[in-house]
Design an enzyme around this catalytic site. Structure first.
Site, short mmCIF file in Angstrom:
data_model
loop_
_atom_site.label_atom_id
_atom_site.label_comp_id
_atom_site.label_asym_id
_atom_site.label_seq_id
_atom_site.Cartn_x
_atom_site.Cartn_y
_atom_site.Cartn_z
N ASP A 1 66.61 17.00 3.50
CA ASP A 1 66.90 15.97 4.51
C ASP A 1 67.15 16.66 5.84
O ASP A 1 67.19 17.90 5.92
CB ASP A 1 68.13 15.14 4.09
CG ASP A 1 68.42 13.97 5.04
OD1 ASP A 1 67.46 13.43 5.63
OD2 ASP A 1 69.59 13.59 5.20
N SER A 2 67.35 15.85 6.87
CA SER A 2 67.69 16.41 8.19
C SER A 2 69.14 16.87 8.23
O SER A 2 69.50 17.76 9.00
CB SER A 2 67.48 15.34 9.26
OG SER A 2 68.30 14.22 8.96
N HIS B 1 71.53 8.65 5.01
CA HIS B 1 72.87 8.90 5.54
C HIS B 1 73.80 7.70 5.31
O HIS B 1 75.01 7.86 5.26
CB HIS B 1 72.81 9.16 7.05
CG HIS B 1 72.50 10.57 7.42
ND1 HIS B 1 71.23 11.11 7.29
CD2 HIS B 1 73.29 11.57 7.92
CE1 HIS B 1 71.27 12.37 7.72
NE2 HIS B 1 72.50 12.67 8.10
N GLU C 1 77.41 12.06 9.58
CA GLU C 1 77.57 13.52 9.70
C GLU C 1 79.04 13.85 9.97
O GLU C 1 79.59 14.78 9.40
CB GLU C 1 76.71 14.06 10.85
CG GLU C 1 75.21 14.07 10.57
CD GLU C 1 74.79 15.15 9.56
OE1 GLU C 1 75.37 16.25 9.57
OE2 GLU C 1 73.87 14.88 8.77
N CYS D 1 68.23 4.48 5.27
CA CYS D 1 68.41 5.85 5.72
C CYS D 1 69.41 6.46 4.75
O CYS D 1 70.44 5.83 4.44
CB CYS D 1 68.97 5.87 7.15
SG CYS D 1 69.59 7.50 7.65
N CYS E 1 64.87 11.70 2.57
CA CYS E 1 64.97 11.24 3.95
C CYS E 1 63.89 10.19 4.16
O CYS E 1 62.70 10.47 3.98
CB CYS E 1 64.72 12.43 4.88
SG CYS E 1 64.59 11.99 6.62
N1 DGL Z 1 68.64 10.75 6.43
C1 DGL Z 1 67.45 10.46 7.13
C2 DGL Z 1 66.79 9.20 6.67
O1 DGL Z 1 66.92 8.84 5.52
C3 DGL Z 1 67.29 10.80 8.57
C4 DGL Z 1 68.43 10.69 9.54
C5 DGL Z 1 68.05 11.27 10.89
O2 DGL Z 1 68.03 12.51 10.97
O3 DGL Z 1 67.75 10.52 11.83
O4 DGL Z 1 66.09 8.56 7.38
#
Ligand code: DGL
Length: 266
Positions: free
Chosen positions: A9-10, A185, A151, A183, A73
Site C-alpha cells: 500500500d502507499s 486506510h 496515518e 480506501c 490499495c
Molecule cells: N490506501 C489506499 C487506497 O486504498 C491509498 C491511500 C492514498 O495513498 O491516497 O486507496
C-alpha cells in the site's frame, strides 16, 4: 516460490487488509511494503503511480522471492494490476471497492462510495458502479484528508471526532443507508466514522473478500508445492520508502512486525 506474501500500500491502510489475511492464514510469512515517500496516492498522476508501483513491487518481489502479491490499495489497484500481472509470474491480488455487496444490502438503494480522489475519478470505478449498482443512487466522496487522519492515528496521535465530522458532514445529510469504505486506510477509522454517521449507515469494506481470495490461492499453491514449504519459519517484515517515526514503529511492533527497514528502491 515459497517466500512471504507481499502486501503493498502507499501507507498504513493495507494493514487493515493484512489483518484480515492473517486471521485466515496465521502460519504464513508476510512482508508489508509501503510507499510512504509518495503518499497520498489519491493525488498522484496516473502514469507516475503506475511506474513507481511497478518498479518498487517487482524489485521487492525479486529480492524476497515473494510467493504472492496483494495490492492492498484501491487507488493503485484501479491502475497497476494489468502491468504487474504482465511483469510477474506469481499471483497478484487486488482490492475492489465493495460496490456489489453494498448494492445488495442497501434497503434504500441509495449508497455512498468514500474513497481517494484518484479512485473516485477512475473509469474502473465508474464501470464497477454501472455493472453492479445500476439499480442504486450512488453518491461519490473523495478524500485524501481522511487518508492522512488514518496515518496520524496509526502513528499514535489523537483523532478528534470534530475532524471526522468536518470531513464527513455531506455524507451524514445524504440519506444513504450503506457506505463503501473504498480506501484501505478507512477501516482504520471505522469506529470513528460509525460513531459520527450513526448505526443507520452500514459500513462495508473488502478486507474479508481479499483474505478469502488469498487463502484459496495459497491453499492451491501449497497443495502443489508441499515439500518446498517444510521447515518454513514465520516472519513479519515491514519495508517503507521514507524513514518512519517512533509512533509508527511502535504500532508496527504491536501489529507483530519483528523487522522493519527502508525498501531497496533500486
Ligand atoms: N490506501 C489506499 C487506497 O486504498 C491509498 C491511500 C492514498 O495513498 O491516497 O486507496
Amino acid at each position: 516460490m515459497s517466500g512471504p506474501i507481499l502486501v503493498f500500500d502507499s501507507g498504513v491502510g493495507g494493514l487493515s487488509i493484512l489483518d484480515e489475511i492473517r486471521r485466515v492464514l496465521p502460519d504464513q510469512s508476510y512482508c508489508y511494503l509501503f510507499d510512504n515517500a509518495r503518499l497520498p496516492y489519491g493525488e498522484l498522476e496516473e502514469q507516475e503511480l503506475i511506474d513507481g508501483c511497478e518498479a518498487l513491487i517487482t524489485a521487492t518481489v525479486a529480492q524476497l522471492g515473494a510467493s504472492l502479491v496483494v495490492i492492498a490499495c484501491n487507488t493503485a489497484s484501479t491502475l497497476v494490476l494489468p502491468v504487474l500481472r504482465e511483469a510477474l509470474t506469481i499471483p497478484v491480488v487486488g482490492v475492489v471497492p465493495a460496490i456489489k455487496p453494498a448494492a445488495l444490502y442497501s434497503q434504500a438503494k441509495h449508497i455512498g462510495l468514500l474513497a481517494t480522489p484518484g479512485t473516485i475519478k477512475r473509469s474502473y470505478t465508474h464501470s464497477l458502479i454501472q455493472e453492479f449498482a445500476a439499480n442504486c443512487q450512488v453518491e461519490l466522496y473523495g478524500s485524501s484528508e481522511l487518508v492522512l487522519l488514518a496515518e496520524r492515528k496509526a502513528s499514535g496521535k489523537q483523532i478528534l471526532q470534530g475532524e471526522i465530522a468536518q470531513l464527513l458532514s455531506p455524507i451524514k445529510v445524504s440519506g444513504i443507508d450503506t457506505l463503501v469504505l473504498g480506501c484501505t486506510h478507512f477501516p482504520i477509522l471505522k469506529d470513528e466514522i460509525q460513531q459520527y454517521l450513526g448505526g443507520g449507515v452500514l459500513l462495508l469494506d473488502s478486507g474479508k473478500a481479499v483474505a478469502a481470495r488469498v487463502s484459496s490461492l495459497i491453499k492451491e499453491e501449497s497443495k502443489l508445492n508441499k515439500r518446498q514449504r517444510e521447515g518454513y519459519s514465520k516472519e513479519m517484515i515491514a519495508l517503507y520508502t521514507l524513514e518512519i517515526g517512533e509512533g509508527l514503529k511502535k504500532s508496527l511492533a504491536e501489529f507483530g512486525f519483528s523487522t522493519y527497514s527502508k525498501a531497496q528502491t533500486g
